[in-house]
Each structure stands twice: as structure tokens, then as C-alpha cells.
Enzyme design. Sequence first.
Site, PDB file in Angstrom:
ATOM      1  CB  CYS A  46      -0.888   0.041   1.246  1.00 34.40           C
ATOM      2  SG  CYS A  46      -2.236  -1.127   1.226  1.00 34.40           S
TER       3      CYS A  46
ATOM      4  CG  ASP B 178      -4.263   0.955  -2.458  1.00 35.55           C
ATOM      5  OD1 ASP B 178      -5.349   0.850  -3.068  1.00 35.55           O
ATOM      6  OD2 ASP B 178      -3.898   2.014  -1.904  1.00 35.55           O
TER       7      ASP B 178
ATOM      8  CD  GLU C 189      -0.888   3.939  -8.794  1.00 38.56           C
ATOM      9  OE1 GLU C 189      -1.389   5.047  -8.514  1.00 38.56           O
ATOM     10  OE2 GLU C 189      -0.518   3.134  -7.933  1.00 38.56           O
TER      11      GLU C 189
ATOM     12  CG  HIS D 172      -2.982   5.063  -5.114  1.00 38.82           C
ATOM     13  ND1 HIS D 172      -1.859   5.432  -5.829  1.00 38.82           N
ATOM     14  CD2 HIS D 172      -2.712   5.408  -3.822  1.00 38.82           C
ATOM     15  CE1 HIS D 172      -0.961   5.962  -5.014  1.00 38.82           C
ATOM     16  NE2 HIS D 172      -1.460   5.966  -3.795  1.00 38.82           N
TER      17      HIS D 172
ATOM     18  CB  ALA E 163      -5.043   8.580   1.130  1.00 43.60           C
TER      19      ALA E 163
END
Length: 525
Positions: free
Chosen positions: A229, A255, A260, A278, A281
Site C-alpha cells: 500500500c 493498492d 497508474e 490506490h 488514503a
Amino acid sequence: MPKVLISDKLSPAAVQIFKDRGVDVDVKTGLTKDQLIEIIGDYEGLAIRSATKVTADVLKAAKKLKVIGRAGIGVDNVDIPAATAAGIIVMNTPFGNSITTAEHAISLMMALARDIPAANASTQAGKWEKNRFMGVEITAKVLGLVGCGNIGSIVADRARGLKMRVIAFDPYLSAERAADLGVEKVELNDLLARADFITLHTPLTPETRNIISAENIAKMKKGARLINCARGGLVDEKAVKAALDSGQLAGAAFDVFEEEPATTNILFNNEKVVATPHLGASTSEAQENVALQVAEQIADYVLTGAITNALNMPSISAEEAQKVGPWISLAEKLGAFAGQLTETSIEAVEITFEGSTAQMNTRALTQAILAGLLKPQLSEVNMINAPVVAKDRGIKVSETRRGQQGAFEGYIRVGIVAQGTTRAVAGTVFSDGRPRFIQIKGINMDAEFKPLMLYVTNTDKPGFIGRLGSLLGNAGINIATFAFGRQSEGGEAIGLVAVDTPVPDALLEEIKKLPNVHQAKRLAF
């Protein structure tokens, strides 16, 4: 009134923080690179998330920009070296989403342990494959943390609550901190060999890129499970795919990915893999927290000079900024004095902090000294980029801290090494908050820094001060203050004369021709 641009979506409460604190704020999201370049020159501050790309081209157009604040941890979208070179502080908010990211790592670990995503898909497809999804308990299993900083330590706390045994590889983790967290500090090879679950919580650096390589996967316990992560690029994704196929890894949860948005990836469509876009958060609490934090941090800096969570500058609290401010002013002036008098290439800077200054944020003081030192030759230098400029020029910088040894509660001494010779200047801050010279080239002085000054060295002989005063008076130059010091009677002497108007070139040449004068130099502070 300082002006800040918010170029990515922040909460209305964050916008209100700027307004309540007297900061002029504009919200303009979805800007193209060219649109951002066109307007960025109007702003002292920039608040972003991950969408805005702050490239070297953007920074080149940001003539007024002082600070960039990223609502979140990762600053991959900011060219930090270019920002540093431009003298712009880059901040992030590393703590606002720490709990959320740690919880996501724990969630992915649980999902891997019990095959929850695959079991969910099977059950919702109308199947009842109870015997197919045989998971493992996490109780008493060994969790290996690669990185045990803010997020990793939260993961450790949660894992211990789940009755796991936690080991950690982190070169910066002290034995005392490890004991406080209840984790065992180990080397990487030991962690790889012992851990049932391995979770990554380290930044992406040249040293950590592909830290989970094919070679390191081969060192893992057969059937281990991997969670990432943290950052894409920490893991060799092809090596993970091969390890999943061979059974060396029982599962992997990601994650973050090397590329990306990850619309395709070698790990996709594999029942042994849990993948999320992702989301570390991505909770409403975290998004609100980091937005509010970045607004407070940027407002603090543009209004008070307080620096929090900066990546290219030491942190200075608002309270510390008030206390250290006069000393930073002194440090920059001492550097400026040395820089204006040094006409040859500088080899090294030797800085001594004595007494109370040794307990201060000396990194900020050192950066102020370097900024003052280099600014006479390079006007674009400031506290943020000065260390980089000094390093590029091959200037060695050393610091010494020591307790009070003399009459002053605290002072700073700056020694400049040029052509093998060291010349030093020292100063302190009096109770009135004004910085002062206390020593130049080993000669004790007591002089204030003034905007315009004349520095003169001479052999101590009767009549010199009168002749110098007459020259200045006859030229209509008013003397504000005059400080004088000498090694001994008839020895080397130094005069610091504060004047109300600049000394013209012709007059400076006349002063240099006075009997017993060795050097005469204009100074500006």
C-alpha cells in the site's frame, strides 16, 4: 495579502481556512499545463492533490511562488529538485491519512488470508464453494514490515492487537523505538525468511526501488503473502506474477502499481491477487484531514514563516519562527558579510554554534548562512536552494555545536576557507532582538548591522579615524555609527562605518589611498 491557488479539489472547509486567516485564495481546478503556466506567476502559494503536475516548466513561470502544499503524502507529481533550485518550499501532509492507509493494509491482509474477494465473486455468481476457499488464521503469524515509520508503526500496533508477531526492517528504526512499538528489528534477509505476511511501508527511492525483486522473493518463506500500500515501483511485478504461478507466494494484495492508472497489469485476473485502485488514503476522514492540514500549513508559512512537513527545508513552528527569526537574520547577515568580502573561490564553510544557538534548529541557521554567503554572486539564491548551490560549487560545510564558553549566552561564528586561509566573523542577538557583530578576524567588535556600511582594515595609527571622517564628511556622506576594533596598539585594526547614503566609487578609491589602509569595501545588508 498573500495569494494562494488551489488547483485540485479541496474541501470547502480548507478554502475557508485561508479566508479566515486573511489569505487571498482562488480555486481553479482542472487546469491544463498551459493554463497553469499562464496564471501561476500571480501566486505565492499552491495547494494541490495528485492531479496537478508541478513540472520544471510550471516552476519556471512561478516567479512569486514560495510554497507548494500537497494534500497527501506522495509528491511524485512535483519536481522537487527544480522547486528547491527555485527556492520554493515543498510540503506534504504525511499524518492526515496515516491511519486510513494503515487500516487499508490490514484490510488487504485479512482479505488475502481468507480469500474474501474470490469467495465473494463465487458466492454472488450463485456458487457455494465452501471447501474451495480454505484460508489461514493471522493469529500468531509473523508480520514483516518493510519500513516502520508513521504508517508502518500504526500497522504494527493494529497487528499486535490481532495477536500477530511483528518484525521490522527499517535502517532508521532505533532499538528504543522498536521496543516501544513491541516489534523486533531485523535485517531484510531475516525478515524475508521468517515472515508469513510482508507489508511495505517505505518511500520509493533509488535504494528501495524493486526491493521486492525475484532474488528477494526467492528468500521468502514458501507460501508467504505480500501487501503493498506504499508505492508502485517497490515491487518487481513480473517477479511477483512468476512467484504466484510457482506457489512461492500464496497471494499478493496491491493498492499501488508501477504504472497508474493501472487499467491493465500483469497481476490482474488472478484469483491469488487482491487489487484496489490506490485507495490507501481514500476515506472521507482522511481526505478532509489532509485538505485542512495543507491549508493550515500553507497559511502558516505565508503569514508567519512557520514551516511544517517540508521535504526540502527544516520544519520551524510558528513559536520557533518567532524565537529563531532574529538568529536566522543574524545568520544570513554573517553569511552576507563573508560573501561580500571573499573575492576568491570558497573551499569550505566552518560554522560554530555556541550556547543557546546550539539548541536551536541549526539546519535552518546553516541554510541562512549559505544563502547570505552566496547571494552576492548569485542573486537567485535563498535559504531553500542554498545547500544545493553550495554542494554544486564544491563547498564543504561543517557544523560544530558546543555549550556556552564565553560571555555571550549564544553566538554564531562563520569561518570561510579560501585559498587555504580561514577568515571568521561572529555575531550574536542582543535582548532587543537586533543582530550584532562581536568579532571579525579575531578582533573583538560591537557593531550593529546597518543597510549601508563601509568596512576598512588598516594599521592602527593616530589620526586615521579623523582622516576617514573628513573624507566622508567632505563628500556629504553622513556617518550613522562608527565601530572600531584592533588587535593591539599599532597592530591590525578594523573599522565598520554605517552611512546614510552609498559611498561612490571615486570616494572609495580615495579611502583606499589613505595612509596605512589595507582594504576598503562597501557592504549592504
